[in-house]
Write a protein that holds these residues in place. Structure first.
Motif: not given
Ligand code: SF4
Ligand code: SF4
Length: 312
Positions: A261, A266, A290-295
């Motif tokens: 992140n 982020l 905070v999450t996103g598609r990389h997670c």
């Protein structure tokens, strides 16, 4: 995440303070998620390092995990290690190995051993060809030389106190193989070919960010790699992701949920603290992540984090 009671993803305490002291590195690896290299100038100041030690001294956080770039190239690296060790904290150095045999850093292996620093070292393959294709020509042989020095100082010895972990990440767009099986292969190959020992192996999944993302896009493999990660989603891995028990600090003292992140800029969701200078640990210990598609890289298969895979 919702179907498995993990939405929103929340932290569950802070056991590890992971500090990225800057992007300066003696290497320029193909898959570097930091985009580090010899020309980068981002470097943590003494003032920020002092704030980190102040936070450690006022908390029960047990582990200082120092990363970069090549963290040892930061002028405050040794000071940080000494101060954290004086506070009785476990210190991890995320080391690229080649820095240990670079001119001007000859005393570094002895310093790490003297201060009982755990070394977590990148060695993406026990084959010279694969390793050099990812990290650069000559890196493998220098890494072997550095591992020999560490072994001679007592690192990686059975029943020894100096821990030497090796880190594997896939050369291409695939999930890592079984950590236990690969550790056995590394042990056999490094012992038979180079008479080297290590404590444990961590397998880490490449997250689709930074240089690895560029590589995926350039080779037209981004969609298929994301599909692999998404289809391999494992709720057990999602429940154990490392951001739930750590806090990440960048070279300027800004706070993030993890080093990935941080690279994506982020910031934390928390309203109360954004930097190491004004943080409220009680609030951050129970924050929303905070999450996103990389997670999907952390939640695929056996899971992935800075301590390798964690689901058997
Ligand atoms: S992967 Fe590690 S050793 Fe390679 S360029 Fe990035 S920070 Fe440096
Ligand atoms: S990339 Fe996502 S899941 Fe992985 S540690 Fe960071 S925030 Fe957590």
């Amino acid at each position: 995440m919702n179907a498995h009671g993990l939405d929103p993803l929340e932290s569950d305490g802070i056991d590890v303070l992971q500090v990225n002291v800057g992007k300066l590195c003696n290497q320029t690896c193909r898959h570097c998620h930091v985009d580090a290299g010899p020309d980068r100038r981002e470097s943590m100041s003494r003032e920020t390092a002092e704030a980190i030690i102040r936070v450690l001294s006022e908390s029960t956080i047990g582990i200082l995990d120092i990363t970069g770039g090549a963290p040892e190239m930061n002028p405050n690296f040794r000071w940080l290690v000494e101060q954290a060790r004086q506070l009785g904290r476990h210190v991890i150095d995320r080391c690229n190995l080649t820095i240990l045999v670079t001119k001007g850093y000859e005393t570094l292996p002895g310093f790490l051993a003297e201060h009982q620093v755990e070394v977590v070292a990148s060695l993406p393959c026990y084959s010279e060809e694969n390793c050099d294709s990812q990290r650069g020509d000559g890196v493998f042989q220098k890494s072997i030389q550095a591992l020999r020095q560490l072994n001679e100082l007592g690192y990686g010895q059975p029943n020894g106190t100096l821990s030497l972990a090796l880190v594997y990440n896939p050369v291409g767009p695939s999930l890592p193989p079984s950590q236990a099986q690969l550790e056995a292969d590394y042990r056999r190959e490094l012992r038979e070919q180079y008479d080297l020992q290590f404590s444990k192996l961590y397998t880490i999944t490449n997250l689709p960010i930074s240089r690895f993302l560029d590589d995926l896009l350039q080779t037209g493999q981004y969609a298929s790699y994301m599909q692999t990660l998404v289809e391999s989603f494992n709720p057990q891995a999602a429940a154990g992701v490392m951001c739930r028990s750590m806090l990440s600090v960048d070279w300027q003292g800004r706070l993030y949920d993890c080093d990935f992140n941080q690279m994506l800029e982020l910031p934390l969701t928390s309203e109360t603290a954004k930097t190491i200078f004004d943080l409220d640990l009680a609030v951050l210990a129970k924050r929303r992540i905070v999450t996103g598609r990389h997670c999907f890289g952390c939640t695929a298969g056996a899971g992935s984090g800075c301590q390798g895979s964690f689901v058997s």
